[in-house]
Design a protein around this motif. Structure first.
Motif, PDB file in Angstrom:
ATOM      1  N   VAL A  23      16.394  91.305  20.215  1.00 17.56           N
ATOM      2  CA  VAL A  23      17.695  91.891  20.562  1.00 17.56           C
ATOM      3  C   VAL A  23      18.672  91.731  19.397  1.00 17.56           C
ATOM      4  O   VAL A  23      19.372  92.691  19.032  1.00 17.56           O
ATOM      5  N   ALA A  24      18.693  90.537  18.793  1.00 18.34           N
ATOM      6  CA  ALA A  24      19.601  90.322  17.658  1.00 18.34           C
ATOM      7  C   ALA A  24      19.243  91.273  16.516  1.00 18.34           C
ATOM      8  O   ALA A  24      20.128  91.826  15.853  1.00 18.34           O
TER       9      ALA A  24
ATOM     10  N   GLU B 267      28.756  95.567  23.318  1.00 15.43           N
ATOM     11  CA  GLU B 267      27.380  95.213  23.659  1.00 15.43           C
ATOM     12  C   GLU B 267      27.269  93.729  24.004  1.00 15.43           C
ATOM     13  O   GLU B 267      26.591  93.349  24.964  1.00 15.43           O
TER      14      GLU B 267
ATOM     15  N   LEU C 117      26.010  92.031  27.406  1.00 17.98           N
ATOM     16  CA  LEU C 117      24.921  91.042  27.461  1.00 17.98           C
ATOM     17  C   LEU C 117      25.377  89.772  28.186  1.00 17.98           C
ATOM     18  O   LEU C 117      24.624  89.179  28.970  1.00 17.98           O
TER      19      LEU C 117
ATOM     20  N   ARG D  68      25.449  90.440  31.908  1.00 21.67           N
ATOM     21  CA  ARG D  68      24.086  90.461  32.465  1.00 21.67           C
ATOM     22  C   ARG D  68      23.498  89.058  32.555  1.00 21.67           C
ATOM     23  O   ARG D  68      22.748  88.738  33.473  1.00 21.67           O
TER      24      ARG D  68
END
Lengths: 108, 202
Positions: B147-148, B174, B178, B181
């Protein structure tokens, strides 16, 4: 929602993986879906769906090579597995049967 | 008296250094433009070159107003018909403005103006340090690198295409998503409220 059924977004992600083939990792999957669905898709949404699909055994993943533009971080590639293909096929059959036998001009 | 004299001397010296750098900057730029002009044979561009040359003389004769003049010239060049020359000039101006020690409003304005039009350098294309430090806390271990890396790749693309401010807005959006979530909306709202209370004491 059953374990082997697909939500709409999961279906879209599986189809994107199929389309992208060997190059199916986060960035191209997100761009493909944003383009086709006509809206911005967040990185979090993609990985949440991928995690869920991997949990169901529909996709498998492996770590690829790192590149300079990613700051030396590895890519995570995804591949669709046999249960995933079956689930997609079932979803297509269901959609077709739902659309079948509509009267002429029903959508107008 | 001596102290005042030393201060005045050092100040004059500093101004002289800046003035020399400024003239050097103009000479380099004019030479570069002349080469481009030979290559393109553009009438509009030749006119612009003549204007720039006049401006250079004007700037040299009135050093005090050099920054304002540079801003006006930068605006005229970046809005010209040749965007590559505009970018080139913006790069040179940005490079110059970063080497100066002064930090008045005109200089800042010029730097921002140049940043909007220049080719981003490599430091503008990488994730900000705070973002890089934050990501390990909000990403599960298994997906951390992936993801990074995706964020870094997209950040680079957006910064190149639409500039760093746009890329930064996208990145924080974003990261916010994140966080929500990972920890849930209520935890994120509580954290933001606590940060505000600590920061502003309300």
């Amino acid at each position: 929602m059953g374990r082997n059924t697909l939500r709409e977004f999961e279906q879209a992600v599986l189809l994107a993986i199929l389309r992208l083939g060997q190059n199916a990792y986060g960035v191209p999957i997100r761009h493909d879906l944003s383009e086709r669905l006509g809206r911005a898709i967040s990185v979090g949404a993609i990985y949440t769906a991928l995690e869920r699909l991997e949990g169901k055994g529909f996709v498998s993943s492996w770590t690829g090579g790192a590149t300079a533009e990613r700051g030396g971080r590895a890519k995570r590639f995804y591949r669709i597995e046999a249960p995933g293909r079956r689930a997609l096929d079932a979803a297509r059959t269901t959609t077709r049967s739902l659309w079948a036998d509509l009267p002429q001009g029903a959508l107008v | 008296m001596i102290k005042k004299w030393i201060f005045s001397l050092s100040n004059t010296k500093q101004m002289s250094v800046e003035h020399n750098m400024y003239i050097e900057h103009w000479v380099n730029f004019s030479n570069h433009l002349a080469q481009l002009d030979n290559a393109t044979h553009s009438v509009n561009f030749s006119n612009q070159l003549a204007q720039l040359d006049n401006a250079k003389h004007w700037v040299n004769s009135k050093f005090d107003n050099s920054w304002e003049a540079s801003g006006d010239i930068l605006k005229s060049v970046v809005s010209s018909e040749n965007p590559s020359i505009g970018k080139e000039y913006a790069n040179l101006t940005l490079g110059y403005s970063r080497t100066t020690t002064s930090s008045g409003s005109i200089e800042k304005y010029l730097e921002v103006l140049a940043q909007q039009h220049c080719e981003p350098d490599d430091t503008d294309l990488t994730l900000p340090e705070i973002g890089q430090k934050l990501l390990p806390f909000i990403l599960p271990r298994k997906l951390r690198a992936a993801v990074a890396g995706d964020l870094a790749e997209d950040f680079r693309d957006y910064a190149t295409q639409w500039g760093r401010p746009y890329a930064l807005r996208w990145l924080w959006w974003e990261i916010g998503g994140l966080c929500i979530r990972r920890f849930g909306p209520s935890a994120v709202i509580t954290a933001v409220v606590m940060w505000f209370r600590q920061k502003f004491g309300c």
